[in-house]
Design a protein around this motif. Structure first.
Motif, PDB file in Angstrom:
ATOM      1  N   GLU A 106      27.154  10.405 -21.725  1.00  0.00           N
ATOM      2  CA  GLU A 106      27.960  10.242 -23.044  1.00  0.00           C
ATOM      3  C   GLU A 106      26.873   9.927 -24.128  1.00  0.00           C
ATOM      4  O   GLU A 106      27.080  10.323 -25.208  1.00  0.00           O
ATOM      5  N   PHE A 107      25.845   9.122 -23.878  1.00  0.00           N
ATOM      6  CA  PHE A 107      24.887   8.836 -24.980  1.00  0.00           C
ATOM      7  C   PHE A 107      24.355  10.177 -25.627  1.00  0.00           C
ATOM      8  O   PHE A 107      24.217  10.345 -26.612  1.00  0.00           O
ATOM      9  N   LYS A 108      23.983  10.982 -24.532  1.00  0.00           N
ATOM     10  CA  LYS A 108      23.187  12.388 -24.845  1.00  0.00           C
ATOM     11  C   LYS A 108      24.317  13.061 -25.595  1.00  0.00           C
ATOM     12  O   LYS A 108      23.860  13.822 -26.771  1.00  0.00           O
ATOM     13  N   ARG A 109      25.531  13.154 -25.230  1.00  0.00           N
ATOM     14  CA  ARG A 109      26.529  14.077 -25.822  1.00  0.00           C
ATOM     15  C   ARG A 109      26.814  13.656 -27.249  1.00  0.00           C
ATOM     16  O   ARG A 109      26.806  14.420 -28.054  1.00  0.00           O
ATOM     17  N   GLN A 110      27.040  12.374 -27.466  1.00  0.00           N
ATOM     18  CA  GLN A 110      27.306  11.694 -28.661  1.00  0.00           C
ATOM     19  C   GLN A 110      26.014  12.061 -29.581  1.00  0.00           C
ATOM     20  O   GLN A 110      26.032  12.425 -30.892  1.00  0.00           O
ATOM     21  N   LEU A 111      24.908  11.733 -29.359  1.00  0.00           N
ATOM     22  CA  LEU A 111      23.563  11.899 -30.105  1.00  0.00           C
ATOM     23  C   LEU A 111      23.331  13.639 -30.376  1.00  0.00           C
ATOM     24  O   LEU A 111      23.009  13.637 -31.668  1.00  0.00           O
ATOM     25  N   LEU A 112      23.815  14.491 -29.424  1.00  0.00           N
ATOM     26  CA  LEU A 112      23.599  15.490 -29.906  1.00  0.00           C
ATOM     27  C   LEU A 112      24.581  16.273 -30.983  1.00  0.00           C
ATOM     28  O   LEU A 112      24.028  16.968 -31.881  1.00  0.00           O
ATOM     29  N   TYR A 113      25.836  15.738 -31.063  1.00  0.00           N
ATOM     30  CA  TYR A 113      26.973  16.212 -32.092  1.00  0.00           C
ATOM     31  C   TYR A 113      26.412  15.747 -33.231  1.00  0.00           C
ATOM     32  O   TYR A 113      26.634  15.965 -34.308  1.00  0.00           O
ATOM     33  N   LYS A 114      26.140  14.316 -32.995  1.00  0.00           N
ATOM     34  CA  LYS A 114      25.851  13.333 -34.443  1.00  0.00           C
ATOM     35  C   LYS A 114      24.449  13.909 -35.110  1.00  0.00           C
ATOM     36  O   LYS A 114      24.431  13.860 -36.302  1.00  0.00           O
ATOM     37  N   ALA A 115      23.623  14.237 -34.395  1.00  0.00           N
ATOM     38  CA  ALA A 115      22.184  14.912 -34.932  1.00  0.00           C
ATOM     39  C   ALA A 115      22.634  16.077 -35.609  1.00  0.00           C
ATOM     40  O   ALA A 115      22.077  16.514 -36.752  1.00  0.00           O
ATOM     41  N   ALA A 116      23.546  16.932 -35.184  1.00  0.00           N
ATOM     42  CA  ALA A 116      24.067  18.135 -36.013  1.00  0.00           C
ATOM     43  C   ALA A 116      24.664  17.578 -37.177  1.00  0.00           C
ATOM     44  O   ALA A 116      24.287  18.303 -38.117  1.00  0.00           O
ATOM     45  N   TRP A 117      25.587  16.670 -37.174  1.00  0.00           N
ATOM     46  CA  TRP A 117      26.254  16.226 -38.399  1.00  0.00           C
ATOM     47  C   TRP A 117      24.982  15.715 -39.383  1.00  0.00           C
ATOM     48  O   TRP A 117      25.262  15.973 -40.459  1.00  0.00           O
ATOM     49  N   TYR A 118      24.168  14.910 -39.025  1.00  0.00           N
ATOM     50  CA  TYR A 118      23.311  14.271 -39.982  1.00  0.00           C
ATOM     51  C   TYR A 118      21.964  14.953 -40.100  1.00  0.00           C
ATOM     52  O   TYR A 118      21.113  14.430 -40.706  1.00  0.00           O
ATOM     53  N   GLY A 119      21.917  16.105 -39.507  1.00  0.00           N
ATOM     54  CA  GLY A 119      20.606  16.984 -39.824  1.00  0.00           C
ATOM     55  C   GLY A 119      19.553  16.375 -39.167  1.00  0.00           C
ATOM     56  O   GLY A 119      18.169  16.678 -39.727  1.00  0.00           O
ATOM     57  N   SER A 120      19.626  15.563 -38.113  1.00  0.00           N
ATOM     58  CA  SER A 120      18.375  15.218 -37.473  1.00  0.00           C
ATOM     59  C   SER A 120      18.133  16.124 -35.922  1.00  0.00           C
ATOM     60  O   SER A 120      18.840  16.834 -35.795  1.00  0.00           O
ATOM     61  N   ARG A 121      17.010  15.998 -35.441  1.00  0.00           N
ATOM     62  CA  ARG A 121      16.722  16.857 -34.528  1.00  0.00           C
ATOM     63  C   ARG A 121      16.550  16.217 -33.035  1.00  0.00           C
ATOM     64  O   ARG A 121      16.071  15.081 -33.022  1.00  0.00           O
ATOM     65  N   VAL A 122      17.287  16.622 -31.909  1.00  0.00           N
ATOM     66  CA  VAL A 122      16.978  16.046 -30.812  1.00  0.00           C
ATOM     67  C   VAL A 122      16.177  16.809 -30.034  1.00  0.00           C
ATOM     68  O   VAL A 122      16.710  18.128 -29.752  1.00  0.00           O
ATOM     69  N   ILE A 123      15.111  16.327 -29.300  1.00  0.00           N
ATOM     70  CA  ILE A 123      14.374  17.031 -28.193  1.00  0.00           C
ATOM     71  C   ILE A 123      14.701  16.263 -26.936  1.00  0.00           C
ATOM     72  O   ILE A 123      14.566  15.086 -26.874  1.00  0.00           O
ATOM     73  N   LEU A 124      15.072  17.160 -25.906  1.00  0.00           N
ATOM     74  CA  LEU A 124      15.143  16.755 -24.653  1.00  0.00           C
ATOM     75  C   LEU A 124      13.886  16.847 -23.982  1.00  0.00           C
ATOM     76  O   LEU A 124      13.659  17.985 -23.577  1.00  0.00           O
TER      77      LEU A 124
END
Ligand SMILES: [Zn+2]
Length: 214
Positions: A106-124
């Motif tokens: 759930e943490f990962k899921r939220q982070l991924l869509y919010k990163a898309a919203w706010y323009g940050s990048r998530v690296i797994l």
């Protein structure tokens, strides 16, 4: 499982452990339910109380995750998370409760869509990348590190550092050169249990939401 997330700048998000804290109450309510007559009015009431408690815990857990993921996505340009082998850990009886409490997917899921919203990048980061076992100071690898070791002791350079912080610093290095502007976090016990067969470090970049976990 002491922290929900550890960041490479040394800050940590404590794991609220909503479920664990209420485990006693849940057990008690389950006992009440089983003592009541099947099909009876009192049993129905007890079941309702139990369901209410479960809902409360689920909501609190979700709220905590939302706070953390929103802050991260808003304030960090690059976020590195270690893709934990959660299913492997869930087989470990003692860890199952704590991992379920953290809600890594759930943490990962939220982070991924919010990163898309706010323009940050998530690296797994690859789950087999030995971030917990490698000294963030000199690169020495502690092959004997176990899940019980909460502190990393480097036998080469003498560095003594919290296990999760060490892993977070290693993950932030993965993200690139200007590491001081980056933040990494290892979720839960960052390293969890590693096997001795370790693949070469690889990175998965998932700029958009919709990551399907294995
Ligand atoms: Zn070292």
């Amino acid at each position: 499982m002491i922290t929900l997330a550890t960041f490479s700048d040394g800050t940590v998000t404590p794991n609220p452990r909503h479920l664990k804290r209420r485990l006693k109450k849940i057990k008690r309510l389950h006992r009440v339910v089983s003592r009541r007559t099947k099909g009876g009015k009192n049993r129905r009431k007890a079941v309702k109380r139990l369901e209410k408690l479960y809902r409360k815990i689920a909501n609190q857990r979700k709220n905590t995750l939302h706070q953390v993921t929103t802050t991260l996505a808003k304030t960090k340009s690059v976020i590195v998370i270690e893709d934990l082998n959660v299913s492997g850990m869930l087989k470990n009886h003692h860890l199952a409760q704590a991992i379920a409490d953290v809600g890594f997917y759930e943490f990962k899921r939220q982070l991924l869509y919010k990163a898309a919203w706010y323009g940050s990048r998530v690296i797994l980061a690859d789950r087999w990348e030995p971030s917990s076992k490698t000294c963030s100071g000199c690169g020495w690898v502690d092959e004997d590190l176990t899940l019980a070791d909460r502190t990393f002791h480097c036998e080469q350079c003498g560095l003594v550092i919290s296990r999760d912080l060490n892993a977070a610093i290693n993950l932030s290095k993965l993200a690139g050169s200007s590491s001081d502007s980056l933040n990494a976090c290892g979720v839960g016990s960052a390293g969890a249990r590693r096997r001795s067969r370790v693949k070469l470090p690889t990175m998965k970049q998932e700029p958009d939401a919709g990551y399907a976990s294995a």
